[in-house]
Scaffold this motif. Structure first.
Motif, short mmCIF file in Angstrom:
data_model
loop_
_atom_site.label_atom_id
_atom_site.label_comp_id
_atom_site.label_asym_id
_atom_site.label_seq_id
_atom_site.Cartn_x
_atom_site.Cartn_y
_atom_site.Cartn_z
N ARG A 7 0.84 -1.20 0.00
CA ARG A 7 0.00 0.00 0.00
C ARG A 7 0.87 1.25 0.00
O ARG A 7 0.59 2.21 -0.71
CB ARG A 7 -0.93 -0.02 1.22
CG ARG A 7 -1.97 1.05 1.20
CD ARG A 7 -2.81 0.95 -0.05
NE ARG A 7 -4.18 1.26 0.23
CZ ARG A 7 -5.11 1.38 -0.68
NH1 ARG A 7 -4.83 1.19 -1.95
NH2 ARG A 7 -6.32 1.67 -0.34
N LYS A 8 1.94 1.23 0.79
CA LYS A 8 2.84 2.38 0.85
C LYS A 8 3.49 2.60 -0.52
O LYS A 8 3.59 3.74 -0.98
CB LYS A 8 3.91 2.15 1.92
CG LYS A 8 4.71 3.37 2.26
CD LYS A 8 5.56 3.11 3.49
CE LYS A 8 6.16 4.41 3.96
NZ LYS A 8 6.81 4.31 5.24
N GLU A 9 3.92 1.51 -1.16
CA GLU A 9 4.50 1.64 -2.51
C GLU A 9 3.46 2.14 -3.51
O GLU A 9 3.78 2.96 -4.37
CB GLU A 9 5.07 0.29 -2.96
CG GLU A 9 6.33 -0.09 -2.23
CD GLU A 9 6.78 -1.51 -2.53
OE1 GLU A 9 6.16 -2.18 -3.39
OE2 GLU A 9 7.76 -1.94 -1.90
N GLU A 10 2.24 1.64 -3.39
CA GLU A 10 1.16 2.09 -4.27
C GLU A 10 0.93 3.60 -4.11
O GLU A 10 0.76 4.32 -5.10
CB GLU A 10 -0.12 1.32 -3.93
CG GLU A 10 -1.30 1.68 -4.79
CD GLU A 10 -2.58 0.96 -4.34
OE1 GLU A 10 -3.63 1.28 -4.90
OE2 GLU A 10 -2.53 0.09 -3.44
N ILE A 11 0.98 4.06 -2.89
CA ILE A 11 0.81 5.51 -2.62
C ILE A 11 1.99 6.29 -3.20
O ILE A 11 1.79 7.34 -3.82
CB ILE A 11 0.65 5.75 -1.10
CG1 ILE A 11 -0.69 5.17 -0.63
CG2 ILE A 11 0.76 7.23 -0.77
CD1 ILE A 11 -0.82 5.06 0.88
N HIS A 46 -0.81 5.77 6.27
CA HIS A 46 0.25 5.16 5.47
C HIS A 46 1.42 6.11 5.20
O HIS A 46 2.43 5.70 4.63
CB HIS A 46 -0.31 4.68 4.12
CG HIS A 46 -1.44 3.73 4.27
ND1 HIS A 46 -1.26 2.40 4.57
CD2 HIS A 46 -2.78 3.92 4.19
CE1 HIS A 46 -2.44 1.80 4.64
NE2 HIS A 46 -3.37 2.70 4.42
N MET A 47 1.28 7.37 5.55
CA MET A 47 2.34 8.34 5.29
C MET A 47 2.25 9.45 6.32
O MET A 47 1.22 9.65 6.94
CB MET A 47 2.20 8.94 3.89
CG MET A 47 0.89 9.67 3.64
SD MET A 47 0.85 10.55 2.11
CE MET A 47 0.46 12.20 2.69
N GLY A 48 3.36 10.18 6.46
CA GLY A 48 3.38 11.28 7.41
C GLY A 48 2.86 12.57 6.80
O GLY A 48 2.06 13.28 7.40
#
Length: 191
Positions: A7-11, A46-48
């Motif tokens: 998910r982080k990579e997708e974002i 998923h992100m800061g």
């Protein structure tokens, strides 16, 4: 690979694409969230921040280039072969890494300190290594005795178009494209 990493990579991929298309400043967190099917509030799980995303994208891309440079330098001794492989590396990254569009479209300029200085240091490291390869080629009389910085900038600027979306539309294999571009850059256009 865990779902969180996926998910982080997708974002990151979605953000890189948006930054490339709209620019960092014009891309909102809401735009990024929408592109991955999340609400803006959920995206923060998923992100800061948007700045953190840009920082991650820029450093991942810079590290890919530096890792490629290190591999090329360890596997090849001939400076002309090294330059061909560096051209191949840039073509590969341009074709398969959306973040290269972000970095090469100058969005890295939106990094904040201390990350901007660290990123620029990585770029200088890459440039210094590349220039050394060119200087070796000149000293060994395998390259024309031209200014190494002009040769370096000519190579990079002639490949920059690949990092734009239309550069990915060429219907040619990566190997054939690498061979043609390397031939043009190293041998020139004179028949």
């Amino acid at each position: 690979m865990s779902t969180a990493n996926t998910r982080k990579e997708e974002i990151q991929i979605a953000a890189a694409k948006l930054f490339g298309e709209k620019g960092f400043a014009a891309s909102s967190v809401r735009d990024i969230a929408k592109s991955v099917g999340l609400g803006a509030a959920s995206l923060y799980n998923h992100m800061g921040s948007k700045d953190e995303l840009l920082t991650s994208i820029c450093f991942r891309c810079a590290n890919n280039f530096l890792a490629g440079m290190a591999k090329i330098e360890s596997e090849h001794t001939d400076p002309v072969d090294k330059i061909k492989e560096l051209i191949r590396l840039q073509i590969h990254i341009a074709l398969y890494d959306e973040s290269s569009l972000t970095v090469f479209n100058d969005e890295w300029r939106h990094l904040h300190e201390p990350f901007l200085s660290k990123f620029l240091a990585l770029r200088r490291n890459y440039e210094t290594s590349y220039l050394q390869i060119i200087k070796e080629g000149i000293e060994q009389k395998k390259l024309r005795n031209h200014d190494s910085y002009i040769i370096y900038q000519t190579i990079l600027s002639s490949l920059r178009w690949l990092h734009r979306p239309h550069g990915k539309k060429i219907r040619m294999s990566e190997d054939k494209m690498t061979e043609q571009i390397s031939s043009l850059l190293i041998k020139g256009i004179i028949a």
